[in-house]
Design an enzyme around this catalytic site. Structure first.
Site, PDB file in Angstrom:
ATOM      1  N   ASP A 193       0.839  -1.200   0.000  1.00 50.79           N
ATOM      2  CA  ASP A 193       0.000   0.000   0.000  1.00 50.79           C
ATOM      3  C   ASP A 193       0.876   1.252   0.000  1.00 50.79           C
ATOM      4  OD1 ASP A 193      -1.939  -1.840   0.262  1.00 50.79           O
ATOM      5  OD2 ASP A 193      -2.671  -1.165   2.231  1.00 50.79           O
ATOM      6  N   SER A 212     -22.424  27.542  -1.160  1.00 53.17           N
ATOM      7  CA  SER A 212     -21.194  28.129  -0.631  1.00 53.17           C
ATOM      8  C   SER A 212     -21.541  29.457   0.038  1.00 53.17           C
ATOM      9  CB  SER A 212     -20.153  28.285  -1.729  1.00 53.17           C
ATOM     10  OG  SER A 212     -20.712  28.953  -2.816  1.00 53.17           O
ATOM     11  N   ASP A 244       0.852   4.234  -2.603  1.00 54.30           N
ATOM     12  CA  ASP A 244       0.621   5.622  -2.199  1.00 54.30           C
ATOM     13  C   ASP A 244       1.715   6.530  -2.718  1.00 54.30           C
ATOM     14  OD1 ASP A 244      -1.592   4.916  -0.891  1.00 54.30           O
ATOM     15  OD2 ASP A 244      -0.723   4.991   1.128  1.00 54.30           O
ATOM     16  N   ARG A 249     -19.664  17.302  -0.838  1.00 56.93           N
ATOM     17  CA  ARG A 249     -20.445  18.351  -1.464  1.00 56.93           C
ATOM     18  C   ARG A 249     -20.454  18.210  -2.986  1.00 56.93           C
ATOM     19  NH1 ARG A 249     -19.577  24.808  -0.701  1.00 56.93           N
ATOM     20  NH2 ARG A 249     -18.072  24.721  -2.368  1.00 56.93           N
ATOM     21  N   LYS A 285     -24.894  33.792  10.599  1.00 55.43           N
ATOM     22  CA  LYS A 285     -26.167  33.391   9.986  1.00 55.43           C
ATOM     23  C   LYS A 285     -27.323  34.099  10.688  1.00 55.43           C
ATOM     24  CE  LYS A 285     -24.263  28.789   9.229  1.00 55.43           C
ATOM     25  NZ  LYS A 285     -24.167  27.409   9.717  1.00 55.43           N
ATOM     26  N   GLU A 296     -18.662  19.549   8.672  1.00 51.39           N
ATOM     27  CA  GLU A 296     -17.351  19.674   8.060  1.00 51.39           C
ATOM     28  C   GLU A 296     -16.432  18.598   8.631  1.00 51.39           C
ATOM     29  OE1 GLU A 296     -17.313  22.268   5.926  1.00 51.39           O
ATOM     30  OE2 GLU A 296     -15.212  22.840   5.653  1.00 51.39           O
ATOM     31  N   CYS A 334      27.036  15.616   5.640  1.00 52.50           N
ATOM     32  CA  CYS A 334      26.092  15.985   6.699  1.00 52.50           C
ATOM     33  C   CYS A 334      26.536  17.269   7.395  1.00 52.50           C
ATOM     34  CB  CYS A 334      25.979  14.854   7.715  1.00 52.50           C
ATOM     35  SG  CYS A 334      25.000  15.322   9.157  1.00 52.50           S
ATOM     36  N   GLU A 369       3.904   1.635  -1.177  1.00 53.39           N
ATOM     37  CA  GLU A 369       4.507   1.889  -2.481  1.00 53.39           C
ATOM     38  C   GLU A 369       3.479   2.475  -3.434  1.00 53.39           C
ATOM     39  OE1 GLU A 369       7.363  -1.328  -4.021  1.00 53.39           O
ATOM     40  OE2 GLU A 369       6.626  -2.086  -2.113  1.00 53.39           O
ATOM     41  N   GLU A 427     -20.565  31.205  14.400  1.00 51.99           N
ATOM     42  CA  GLU A 427     -19.883  29.940  14.675  1.00 51.99           C
ATOM     43  C   GLU A 427     -18.604  29.922  13.856  1.00 51.99           C
ATOM     44  OE1 GLU A 427     -22.649  27.238  11.797  1.00 51.99           O
ATOM     45  OE2 GLU A 427     -23.506  27.959  13.661  1.00 51.99           O
TER      46      GLU A 427
END
Ligand code: IVH
Length: 688
Positions: free
Chosen positions: A41, A90, A45, A149, A300, A184, A418, A43, A126
């Protein structure tokens, strides 16, 4: 003449993009359609992420047939479209007090034109959560569907991923026949930081912000990926509902809170725009203290009957507006790029900046994340750059104003040696990072390692911060983490500026850290890729550091959240003589290197070594109760069905998990079957 690679559309980048598209499509098909993956998985990704990054940097090369445009999914299992019964709108923005006041006036005027006398208009404020909008449908009180959405009219069905969000109520009491909760999805900032730490250690590019990572997670086709990320949801309202009517928006929010939804407790009602503005200022001041990102305040009108009167203009409702915070970006000159070495040897580029004010603080250094990110953004010394400061996180360079670049500015390259110890830098084949291979002796790595060890979330030794660690190293008081437990009062007092009291306070703190539970000790050890969540899972799985060391990579890989690469690295790390010596010394110093009896899953229980997934609703048990019963029987509960799952217990309205189990041949049990399971009557599972 045969076309050279560079002559093809997009040049060598174009060629790489085409190659990646083929690979991703091929492996995605093997995984989803054939259930026979050939690569890990991680690799997969990595390939996907590289493709995504290249496309983002070269938008002209994006084409509709790219796997990235298919939302990471082959058509067989792509997200089903969901038509929203009420469009998901929106919001218009107000960027100043004046714009907010103007909105208030427009609301009044609009109502007056319609001959509505609103009396005393009240407003709700809010936070505006910076995440991904989500619609959650409940039928007869049961969660049945989660949708994004999308374009506002049609979204994507992400039910299986939403189901992995533990805190979301899957069942609600005294609910109407149909109700749609809106909110959200977000990733808490701490979890985001942890996710990026893990990605860096796995050689994956960092997510730019919590929003992107939340969006990426919820739109993962494989619910395991979503399950590994501790997503959360703020619920801020109600869409459609049948058989129930609310009078006010604040009433909706209260209703949600009472039913276990995470509704913002600081939602407030105000009698004037003036009060609203005060509240916006209040949120601005609190912004950095929150464990989630907000980018403004949503205002709102409270009365829902007025929402109908006001209606929408285009895709924006007239009854709400978003007051946006002033920007937290600024431009300044990047003086120099500096390379530091991280805890696990990765070279990390930093920008040294002309000091600049961003979001209320002066910033003079910013992270450039990693080599790959630096290259993608094409940032060079001397450039004018855009600096972003978001929430608590380290300021970062987002982009360079390349059109203003002075001639001859060269692309930065990581140093050959380094910067901390002078050892030759190497770049492992499967990594996008250059590393210093001197893991045992590099002072830079040792410093970062100790810093991590004492940090909050790890051993949490107060009074031993970055500065003290640097000083103790410099003065030769400590050379590694185990030395911390040999520090004495006199030794500390001998340091200039360290009084008797601060010395004894520090000793007390160090002493107290001996009680830190094993999972956190394991996290503090800083094994490659092992963040706090994985450390918990490993501790749970193996019980002690010795048992973890003695496990082979295949066994380690059975742990939730651990892939083959991490499993191998963890094994190698503990097999390393000097690492193990440190562990032994820490254990001798009294640190907890195993789970307490009370923290352990009992041995010899009927479900020992078995993994169970719970889905749907059981008639007489909550998820937590059923989970506790499984644990007491020695078993493990995970959030998503995979080949590693032994049993699925499915209650009513079990959806995609049940289907997945059936597809993979994992036994699915009902309530009675669950009782039999707990009593030790195991049905045959595929692996015996
Ligand atoms: S109300 C009327 N309330 O902001 C449509 N939205 O810019 C907005 N958002 O897509 C819904 N926090 O995803 C509302 N407290 C909040 C919100 C919020 C964040 C998002 C939402 C929406 C976007 C609109």
């Amino acid at each position: 003449m045969p076309a050279r690679e560079q002559d093809q559309p997009g040049g060598s980048v174009g060629a790489r993009i085409r190659e990646l598209r083929e690979k991703v499509t091929h492996h995605s098909e093997l995984y989803h359609a054939k259930d026979a993956p050939e690569i890990s998985d991680e690799e997969y990704d990595r390939l996907f992420a590289e493709l995504q990054e290249l496309e983002q940097a070269n938008p002209e090369l994006i084409s509709g047939d790219s796997p990235t445009q298919r939302v990471g999914s082959p058509p067989v299992e792509a997200f089903a479209p969901v038509e929203h019964a009420l469009p998901m709108l929106s919001l218009a923005n107000a960027r100043s007090a004046g714009e907010l006041e103007a909105w208030g006036t427009r609301v009044h005027n609009h109502l007056a034109r319609r001959d509505v006398d609103p009396g005393e208009l009240t407003y709700v404020t809010e936070p505006k959560i910076d995440g991904l909008a989500i619609s959650l449908t409940y039928e007869d009180g049961r969660f049945v569907r989660g949708a994004t959405r999308g374009d506002g009219r049609v979204g994507e069905d992400v039910t299986h991923n939403i189901e992995t969000i533990e805190e979301l109520p899957k069942e609600i009491d005294d609910a109407p026949p149909l109700i749609e909760v809106r909110g959200e999805v977000y990733l808490p900032i701490e979890a985001f930081a942890e996710l990026n730490r893990r990605r860096a250690e796995d050689g994956l590019p960092a997510f730019a912000n919590p929003r992107n990572s939340a969006a990426g997670s919820i739109r993962q086709l494989d619910p395991r990926m979503a399950a590994e990320r501790p997503l959360a949801i703020w619920s801020y309202g109600i869409g459609v509902s049948e058989g129930m009517a609310f009078e006010t928006h604040s009433g909706e929010v209260g209703w949600l809170a009472a039913r276990g939804f995470r509704a913002n407790p600081d939602t407030a009602v105000h009698a004037s725009i003036e009060e609203v503005l005060d509240r916006c200022q209040w949120w601005l001041e609190r912004r950095d203290e929150l464990d989630f990102e907000i980018d403004g305040v949503v205002v709102k009108v409270d009365r829902l009957d007025l929402w109908n009167e006001l209606g929408t203009a285009g895709r924006e409702p007239r009854w709400a507006i978003a007051w946006k915070f002033p920007p937290t970006t600024a431009t300044t000159r990047l003086k120099e790029i500096e390379w530091n070495v991280g805890r696990t040897g990765h070279l990390v580029p930093w920008a040294l900046l002309e000091p600049v004010r961003v979001g209320g603080v002066t910033v003079s250094t910013a992270t450039l994340h990693n080599e790959e990110d630096l290259e993608r953004k094409d940032v060079r010394a001397g450039d004018e750059v855009v600096v972003l400061r978001a929430g608590d996180v380290i300021p970062q360079v987002v982009s360079a104003l390349t059109q203003k670049r002075r001639k001859g500015a060269r692309r930065p390259r990581p140093p050959k040696k380094c910067p901390a110890c002078g050892t030759e830098i190497v770049k492992p084949e499967n990594s996008v990072f250059s590393i210093c291979p001197n893991s045992a002796g590099c002072p830079g790595q040792i410093f970062q390692h100790i810093k991590h060890f004492v940090s909050r979330g790890a051993m949490d030794i107060e009074g031993l911060g970055e500065k003290q660690v640097a000083r103790f190293l410099e003065e030769g008081l400590i050379a590694d983490v185990a030395d911390i437990y040999g520090l004495g009062q006199e030794q500390l007092e001998s340091l200039s500026g360290m009084g008797e009291l601060s010395a004894s306070n520090l000793i007390t703190e160090i002493d107290r850290s001996r009680q830190v539970p094993f999972p956190r000790v394991l996290f503090a050890l800083g094994l490659p890729g092992v963040g706090a969540v994985t450390a918990e899972a490993l501790a749970d799985q193996f019980g002690s550091i010795e048992d973890l060391r003695d496990a082979d990579p295949e066994q380690i890989e059975e742990t939730e959240g651990v892939g083959p690469i991490m499993a191998r690295q963890v094994g190698e790390s503990l097999a390393d003589e000097s690492t193990w010596q440190t562990v032994v010394r820490l254990k001798e110093a009294g640190l907890r290197m195993e789970l307490d009896q009370s923290e352990r899953r009992p041995e010899g229980g009927p479900l020992e070594g078995r993994t169970v997934v719970l889905t749907g609703t059981l008639p007489d048990l909550t998820r937590d109760e059923a989970g506790a019963m499984i644990k007491r029987a020695g078993g493990k509960v995970t959030g998503s069905v995979s080949k590693k799952t032994d049993f699925v217990v499915a209650g009513d309205s079990a959806g995609s998990k049940r289907e997945k189990a059936e597809k993979l041949g994992v036994p699915v049990l009902d309530r009675e079957g669950f009782d039999r399971l707990l009593a030790g009557e195991l049905p045959a599972s595929d692996d015996g």
